[in-house]
Motif scaffolding. Structure first.
Motif, PDB file in Angstrom:
ATOM      1  N   LEU A 191      54.085  56.525  51.412  1.00 35.05           N
ATOM      2  CA  LEU A 191      54.305  55.885  52.705  1.00 35.05           C
ATOM      3  C   LEU A 191      53.173  56.169  53.682  1.00 35.05           C
ATOM      4  N   THR A 192      52.529  57.323  53.534  1.00 34.80           N
ATOM      5  CA  THR A 192      51.441  57.662  54.445  1.00 34.80           C
ATOM      6  C   THR A 192      50.209  56.800  54.215  1.00 34.80           C
ATOM      7  N   SER A 193      50.168  56.043  53.099  1.00 29.02           N
ATOM      8  CA  SER A 193      48.978  55.241  52.800  1.00 29.02           C
ATOM      9  C   SER A 193      49.184  53.766  53.092  1.00 29.02           C
ATOM     10  N   ILE A 194      50.305  53.426  53.762  1.00 34.27           N
ATOM     11  CA  ILE A 194      50.552  52.031  54.087  1.00 34.27           C
ATOM     12  C   ILE A 194      49.525  51.543  55.099  1.00 34.27           C
ATOM     13  N   GLY A 195      49.071  50.305  54.961  1.00 37.25           N
ATOM     14  CA  GLY A 195      48.093  49.717  55.865  1.00 37.25           C
ATOM     15  C   GLY A 195      48.549  49.826  57.318  1.00 37.25           C
ATOM     16  N   SER A 196      47.574  49.956  58.244  1.00 37.14           N
ATOM     17  CA  SER A 196      47.906  50.241  59.629  1.00 37.14           C
ATOM     18  C   SER A 196      48.246  49.000  60.428  1.00 37.14           C
ATOM     19  N   GLY A 197      48.086  47.814  59.859  1.00 36.95           N
ATOM     20  CA  GLY A 197      48.382  46.594  60.595  1.00 36.95           C
ATOM     21  C   GLY A 197      47.411  46.395  61.733  1.00 36.95           C
ATOM     22  N   LEU A 198      46.140  46.219  61.429  1.00 39.56           N
ATOM     23  CA  LEU A 198      45.084  46.145  62.437  1.00 39.56           C
ATOM     24  C   LEU A 198      45.249  44.921  63.320  1.00 39.56           C
ATOM     25  N   ARG A 199      44.869  45.072  64.591  1.00 37.10           N
ATOM     26  CA  ARG A 199      44.910  43.962  65.526  1.00 37.10           C
ATOM     27  C   ARG A 199      43.807  42.956  65.206  1.00 37.10           C
ATOM     28  N   ALA A 200      43.988  41.729  65.709  1.00 36.54           N
ATOM     29  CA  ALA A 200      43.012  40.671  65.445  1.00 36.54           C
ATOM     30  C   ALA A 200      41.641  41.036  65.999  1.00 36.54           C
ATOM     31  N   THR A 201      41.596  41.856  67.052  1.00 37.71           N
ATOM     32  CA  THR A 201      40.307  42.278  67.609  1.00 37.71           C
ATOM     33  C   THR A 201      39.598  43.285  66.715  1.00 37.71           C
ATOM     34  N   GLU A 202      40.333  43.888  65.777  1.00 42.37           N
ATOM     35  CA  GLU A 202      39.751  44.853  64.849  1.00 42.37           C
ATOM     36  C   GLU A 202      39.440  44.233  63.500  1.00 42.37           C
ATOM     37  N   PHE A 203      40.234  43.258  63.108  1.00 49.29           N
ATOM     38  CA  PHE A 203      40.049  42.570  61.821  1.00 49.29           C
ATOM     39  C   PHE A 203      40.587  41.154  62.015  1.00 49.29           C
ATOM     40  N   SER A 204      39.691  40.202  62.246  1.00 48.99           N
ATOM     41  CA  SER A 204      40.103  38.850  62.621  1.00 48.99           C
ATOM     42  C   SER A 204      40.590  38.053  61.421  1.00 48.99           C
ATOM     43  N   LEU A 205      41.169  36.892  61.702  1.00 47.23           N
ATOM     44  CA  LEU A 205      41.474  35.943  60.639  1.00 47.23           C
ATOM     45  C   LEU A 205      40.166  35.363  60.113  1.00 47.23           C
ATOM     46  N   PRO A 206      40.048  35.218  58.798  1.00 46.91           N
ATOM     47  CA  PRO A 206      38.813  34.655  58.229  1.00 46.91           C
ATOM     48  C   PRO A 206      38.616  33.202  58.677  1.00 46.91           C
ATOM     49  N   TYR A 207      37.373  32.795  58.772  1.00 47.70           N
ATOM     50  CA  TYR A 207      37.045  31.431  59.165  1.00 47.70           C
ATOM     51  C   TYR A 207      35.741  31.005  58.475  1.00 47.70           C
ATOM     52  N   PRO A 208      35.526  29.697  58.275  1.00 49.31           N
ATOM     53  CA  PRO A 208      36.463  28.596  58.518  1.00 49.31           C
ATOM     54  C   PRO A 208      37.567  28.590  57.457  1.00 49.31           C
ATOM     55  N   SER A 209      38.605  27.794  57.712  1.00 49.33           N
ATOM     56  CA  SER A 209      39.691  27.641  56.742  1.00 49.33           C
ATOM     57  C   SER A 209      40.032  26.157  56.608  1.00 49.33           C
ATOM     58  N   PRO A 210      39.844  25.590  55.439  1.00 48.12           N
ATOM     59  CA  PRO A 210      39.428  26.279  54.207  1.00 48.12           C
ATOM     60  C   PRO A 210      37.925  26.569  54.203  1.00 48.12           C
ATOM     61  N   ALA A 211      37.544  27.571  53.420  1.00 51.59           N
ATOM     62  CA  ALA A 211      36.138  27.920  53.251  1.00 51.59           C
ATOM     63  C   ALA A 211      35.568  27.174  52.044  1.00 51.59           C
ATOM     64  N   GLN A 212      34.262  26.994  52.071  1.00 45.48           N
ATOM     65  CA  GLN A 212      33.584  26.385  50.917  1.00 45.48           C
ATOM     66  C   GLN A 212      32.562  27.368  50.353  1.00 45.48           C
ATOM     67  N   ASP A 213      31.338  27.352  50.882  1.00 43.87           N
ATOM     68  CA  ASP A 213      30.294  28.244  50.357  1.00 43.87           C
ATOM     69  C   ASP A 213      30.275  29.600  51.049  1.00 43.87           C
ATOM     70  N   VAL A 214      30.731  29.623  52.320  1.00 46.41           N
ATOM     71  CA  VAL A 214      30.603  30.838  53.116  1.00 46.41           C
ATOM     72  C   VAL A 214      31.904  31.104  53.869  1.00 46.41           C
ATOM     73  N   LEU A 215      32.237  32.379  54.002  1.00 51.49           N
ATOM     74  CA  LEU A 215      33.410  32.808  54.752  1.00 51.49           C
ATOM     75  C   LEU A 215      32.976  33.883  55.738  1.00 51.49           C
ATOM     76  N   PHE A 216      33.515  33.818  56.967  1.00 46.37           N
ATOM     77  CA  PHE A 216      33.204  34.808  57.991  1.00 46.37           C
ATOM     78  C   PHE A 216      34.475  35.529  58.417  1.00 46.37           C
ATOM     79  N   VAL A 217      34.315  36.792  58.795  1.00 45.08           N
ATOM     80  CA  VAL A 217      35.413  37.564  59.354  1.00 45.08           C
ATOM     81  C   VAL A 217      34.807  38.597  60.295  1.00 45.08           C
ATOM     82  N   ASP A 218      35.464  38.816  61.436  1.00 44.40           N
ATOM     83  CA  ASP A 218      34.978  39.769  62.431  1.00 44.40           C
ATOM     84  C   ASP A 218      35.691  41.102  62.260  1.00 44.40           C
ATOM     85  N   VAL A 219      34.918  42.177  62.164  1.00 45.51           N
ATOM     86  CA  VAL A 219      35.467  43.509  61.943  1.00 45.51           C
ATOM     87  C   VAL A 219      34.877  44.473  62.966  1.00 45.51           C
TER      88      VAL A 219
END
Length: 285
Positions: A191-219
């Motif tokens: 239980l101590t290793s469960i993911g912390s549920g990061l906020r969108a400002t810490e780990f954003s939703l990937p974009y664009p969606s759908p992706a083709q050749d390239v995918l971006f995400v803000d961390v």
């Protein structure tokens, strides 16, 4: 059961002083409880001026509240499962339902709860096998008297992610709406290793969606130690892409040109721990 005809004869003789009710009521085992209550409700329109009416209404209340159990799980099953940290193997649990009645049952299945940790997935097989998003069977399974279901199971896919997932299945007898429920709990890692549920400002939703050749995400790279990485996993539980986190910039660029069209999971990992997960959709031209 709903199509079964109810055969009974009624003779009502009314005068100003009394009601004579001569009625042959079907036995409870021959009638659907809903239909039984319909019969009972017809008696309520008459004044209760004699003991016979009172007795009949009393039997309606008593018998209408009883219902024989028509189905049960065929065997005791383990409902809580603990898997090692970062497990990737699918866990398939077969269960069987037995018909306890003398009639053929028509039973549907529904996943009423699907509380999954980020990256986890569950699906069930009933009349057919359904996908991750499906919660309700589109048809019923017929179970003959004394017989059991087969090829019915629920599958859990941990995808290498630590966390806890709960899924509840409900099975309904269409004839009388009787239900059976079972909840399955899957714990991957401690239980101590469960993911912390990061906020969108810490780990954003990937974009664009759908992706083709390239995918971006803000961390927000400053909160992660050196050696943190991004991993893409297929729905089949296979790691298809790994890239070290670039701590010099927030926006991370991943190449998806070699990936087949479909859904994937993007894991943000630090050491042996999956910090959080985002869903990714790739659509190649």
């Amino acid at each position: 059961s709903y199509q079964r005809h109810l055969l009974f004869h009624s003779t009502l003789q009314l005068d100003k002083n009394r009601i004579l009710i001569n009625r042959t009521l079907p036995t409870f085992t021959q009638i659907n409880p809903i239909e039984y209550l319909k019969i009972c409700s017809t008696l309520m329109v008459f004044p209760m001026k004699n003991i016979l009416t009172l007795l009949i209404l009393t039997s309606c209340v008593f018998l209408g509240g009883l219902q024989a159990q028509t189905m049960a799980f065929a065997e005791a099953a383990q409902d809580t499962f603990k898997l090692p940290a970062n497990a990737t193997d699918f866990l398939e649990l077969e269960f069987r339902i037995v018909n306890l009645s003398s009639d053929t049952l028509e039973v549907t299945a529904e996943r009423t709860v699907n509380d999954t940790a980020p990256g986890h997935g569950t699906f069930f097989c009933w009349d057919i096998c359904y996908g991750f998003a499906a919660n309700q069977s589109i048809s019923f399974i017929e179970i003959l008297p004394g017989d059991t279901t087969d090829i019915t199971y629920i599958t859990f896919e941990p995808m290498g992610v630590n966390g806890v997932t709960r899924a509840t299945m409900e099975f309904v007898n269409l004839a009388n709406r009787e239900t059976l429920t079972r909840t399955f709990v899957y714990q991957v890692g401690e239980l101590t290793s469960i993911g912390s549920g990061l906020r969108a400002t810490e780990f954003s939703l990937p974009y664009p969606s759908p992706a083709q050749d390239v995918l971006f995400v803000d961390v927000a790279t400053g909160i992660f130690a050196e050696g943190a990485r991004l991993e893409l996993w297929s729905l089949a539980g296979k790691r298809v892409y790994t890239q070290a986190l670039d701590h010099s910039q927030i926006t991370q660029k991943l190449s998806t040109k070699d990936l087949a069209s479909g859904h994937y999971f993007l894991h943000l990992c630090s050491g042996k721990q999956v910090m959080d997960t985002r869903k990714v959709f790739v659509a190649q031209k």
